[in-house]
Design a protein around this motif. Structure first.
Motif, mmCIF file in Angstrom:
data_model
loop_
_atom_site.group_PDB
_atom_site.id
_atom_site.type_symbol
_atom_site.label_atom_id
_atom_site.label_comp_id
_atom_site.label_asym_id
_atom_site.label_seq_id
_atom_site.Cartn_x
_atom_site.Cartn_y
_atom_site.Cartn_z
ATOM 1 N N GLU A 67 1.041 -1.619 -0.079
ATOM 2 C CA GLU A 67 -0.295 -0.244 0.117
ATOM 3 C C GLU A 67 0.720 1.455 -0.143
ATOM 4 N N ALA A 68 2.277 1.060 1.039
ATOM 5 C CA ALA A 68 2.692 3.167 1.178
ATOM 6 C C ALA A 68 3.603 3.028 -0.290
ATOM 7 N N SER A 69 4.136 1.638 -0.775
ATOM 8 C CA SER A 69 5.300 1.796 -1.817
ATOM 9 C C SER A 69 4.611 1.859 -3.046
ATOM 10 N N GLY A 70 3.253 1.806 -3.322
ATOM 11 C CA GLY A 70 2.401 1.085 -4.470
ATOM 12 C C GLY A 70 2.825 -0.238 -5.649
ATOM 13 N N ARG A 71 3.204 -1.227 -4.947
ATOM 14 C CA ARG A 71 3.715 -1.915 -5.648
ATOM 15 C C ARG A 71 3.720 -3.285 -4.948
ATOM 16 N N HIS A 72 2.820 -3.645 -5.535
ATOM 17 C CA HIS A 72 3.067 -5.651 -5.019
ATOM 18 C C HIS A 72 4.233 -6.074 -4.058
ATOM 19 N N VAL A 73 3.926 -6.739 -2.562
ATOM 20 C CA VAL A 73 4.985 -7.295 -2.016
ATOM 21 C C VAL A 73 4.296 -8.255 -1.061
ATOM 22 N N GLU A 74 4.862 -9.235 -1.839
ATOM 23 C CA GLU A 74 3.997 -11.142 -1.254
ATOM 24 C C GLU A 74 4.936 -10.921 -0.104
ATOM 25 N N TYR A 75 4.151 -11.780 0.883
ATOM 26 C CA TYR A 75 4.211 -12.532 2.260
ATOM 27 C C TYR A 75 5.426 -13.968 1.028
ATOM 28 N N ALA A 76 6.421 -14.458 1.884
ATOM 29 C CA ALA A 76 7.164 -15.824 1.689
ATOM 30 C C ALA A 76 7.721 -16.238 2.819
ATOM 31 N N THR A 77 7.894 -17.504 3.774
ATOM 32 C CA THR A 77 7.973 -18.001 4.257
ATOM 33 C C THR A 77 9.005 -19.084 4.467
ATOM 34 N N LEU A 78 10.381 -18.573 4.572
ATOM 35 C CA LEU A 78 11.176 -19.111 4.813
ATOM 36 C C LEU A 78 11.431 -20.327 5.150
ATOM 37 N N PRO A 79 12.143 -21.701 5.066
ATOM 38 C CA PRO A 79 11.867 -22.538 5.436
ATOM 39 C C PRO A 79 13.347 -23.033 6.475
ATOM 40 N N ILE A 80 12.973 -22.594 7.588
ATOM 41 C CA ILE A 80 14.008 -22.761 8.736
ATOM 42 C C ILE A 80 15.414 -23.262 8.970
ATOM 43 N N ALA A 81 15.251 -24.242 8.601
ATOM 44 C CA ALA A 81 16.451 -25.245 8.342
ATOM 45 C C ALA A 81 17.514 -24.614 7.018
ATOM 46 N N ALA A 82 16.591 -23.493 5.820
ATOM 47 C CA ALA A 82 17.926 -22.658 5.180
ATOM 48 C C ALA A 82 18.072 -21.780 5.821
ATOM 49 N N VAL A 83 17.891 -21.126 6.431
ATOM 50 C CA VAL A 83 17.816 -19.826 7.345
ATOM 51 C C VAL A 83 19.249 -20.696 8.737
ATOM 52 N N ARG A 84 18.877 -22.062 9.070
ATOM 53 C CA ARG A 84 20.323 -21.842 9.964
ATOM 54 C C ARG A 84 21.242 -22.539 9.525
ATOM 55 N N GLN A 85 21.126 -22.534 8.041
ATOM 56 C CA GLN A 85 22.696 -23.059 7.221
ATOM 57 C C GLN A 85 23.539 -22.090 6.997
ATOM 58 N N GLN A 86 23.031 -20.427 6.701
ATOM 59 C CA GLN A 86 23.026 -19.088 6.531
ATOM 60 C C GLN A 86 23.335 -18.728 8.337
ATOM 61 N N SER A 87 23.225 -19.381 9.528
ATOM 62 C CA SER A 87 23.002 -18.423 10.904
ATOM 63 C C SER A 87 22.498 -19.329 11.805
ATOM 64 N N GLU A 88 23.100 -19.688 12.821
ATOM 65 C CA GLU A 88 22.586 -20.693 13.189
ATOM 66 C C GLU A 88 21.338 -19.814 14.652
ATOM 67 N N ASP A 89 22.468 -18.531 14.530
ATOM 68 C CA ASP A 89 22.082 -17.559 15.824
ATOM 69 C C ASP A 89 20.356 -16.747 15.141
ATOM 70 N N LEU A 90 20.640 -16.513 13.497
ATOM 71 C CA LEU A 90 19.144 -16.014 13.476
ATOM 72 C C LEU A 90 17.842 -16.980 13.591
ATOM 73 N N ALA A 91 18.174 -18.546 12.755
ATOM 74 C CA ALA A 91 17.500 -20.086 13.110
ATOM 75 C C ALA A 91 17.062 -19.804 14.994
ATOM 76 N N LEU A 92 17.519 -19.613 15.465
ATOM 77 C CA LEU A 92 17.500 -19.614 16.816
ATOM 78 C C LEU A 92 16.311 -18.301 17.391
ATOM 79 N N MET A 93 16.739 -17.156 16.805
ATOM 80 C CA MET A 93 15.551 -16.375 16.993
ATOM 81 C C MET A 93 14.662 -16.528 15.989
ATOM 82 N N MET A 94 14.398 -16.902 15.366
ATOM 83 C CA MET A 94 13.520 -16.853 14.619
ATOM 84 C C MET A 94 12.143 -18.056 15.266
ATOM 85 N N GLU A 95 13.267 -19.016 15.506
ATOM 86 C CA GLU A 95 12.488 -19.771 16.338
ATOM 87 C C GLU A 95 12.406 -19.512 17.607
#
Length: 140
Positions: A67-95
């Motif tokens: 609404e604010a930007s005037g272009r369509h932005v979709e929400y996507a759920t990332l698999p926690i395993a993919a996040v964990r591969q990049q950062s264990e800390d980020l995965a723990l925070m998301m959990e």
């Protein structure tokens, strides 16, 4: 809610379900609350106050950005395993966000400290300069 959001995204992707509510706060609200604490030091002594200025789902966040930007932005759920591969800390925070999350009393804060001028996410989003967005005054 801060100015570090990447404003060229076509999707907002987090390792959280689209329906998970996430508390957020604008940087200016943190600064104003901190100033209030300094000004009224005595009334805050010994208190611990969790602060947030809004709480919304990932799907709602994407919709507000759209609404604010005037272009369509979709929400996507990332698999926690993919996040964990990049950062264990980020995965723990998301959990933790998914399992527990923050629990600031947003309504109570607005009532007790109206002088802060707490931002709703939609207000914050409209204040941003989104790259590739439609110019203001486009009939929206």
């Amino acid at each position: 809610m801060d100015d570090s959001w990447h404003r060229e995204w076509d999707s907002l992707a987090l390792a959280l379900p689209a329906t998970r509510r996430l508390q957020q706060i604008a940087l200016v609200d943190i600064a104003r609350f901190a100033a209030l604490v300094i000004e009224r030091r005595e009334s805050f002594l010994g208190k611990r106050i969790d602060i947030a200025s809004d709480e919304l789902t990932g799907a709602t966040t994407a919709s507000e950005i759209s609404e604010a930007s005037g272009r369509h932005v979709e929400y996507a759920t990332l698999p926690i395993a993919a996040v964990r591969q990049q950062s264990e800390d980020l995965a723990l925070m998301m959990e933790w966000f998914d399992r527990v999350g923050y629990d600031a009393d947003v309504v109570g804060l607005r009532s007790l400290y109206p002088e802060v001028g707490w931002h709703r996410f939609s207000t914050w989003a409209r204040e941003q300069e989104w790259q590739g967005s439609r110019p203001r005054g486009d009939g929206r």
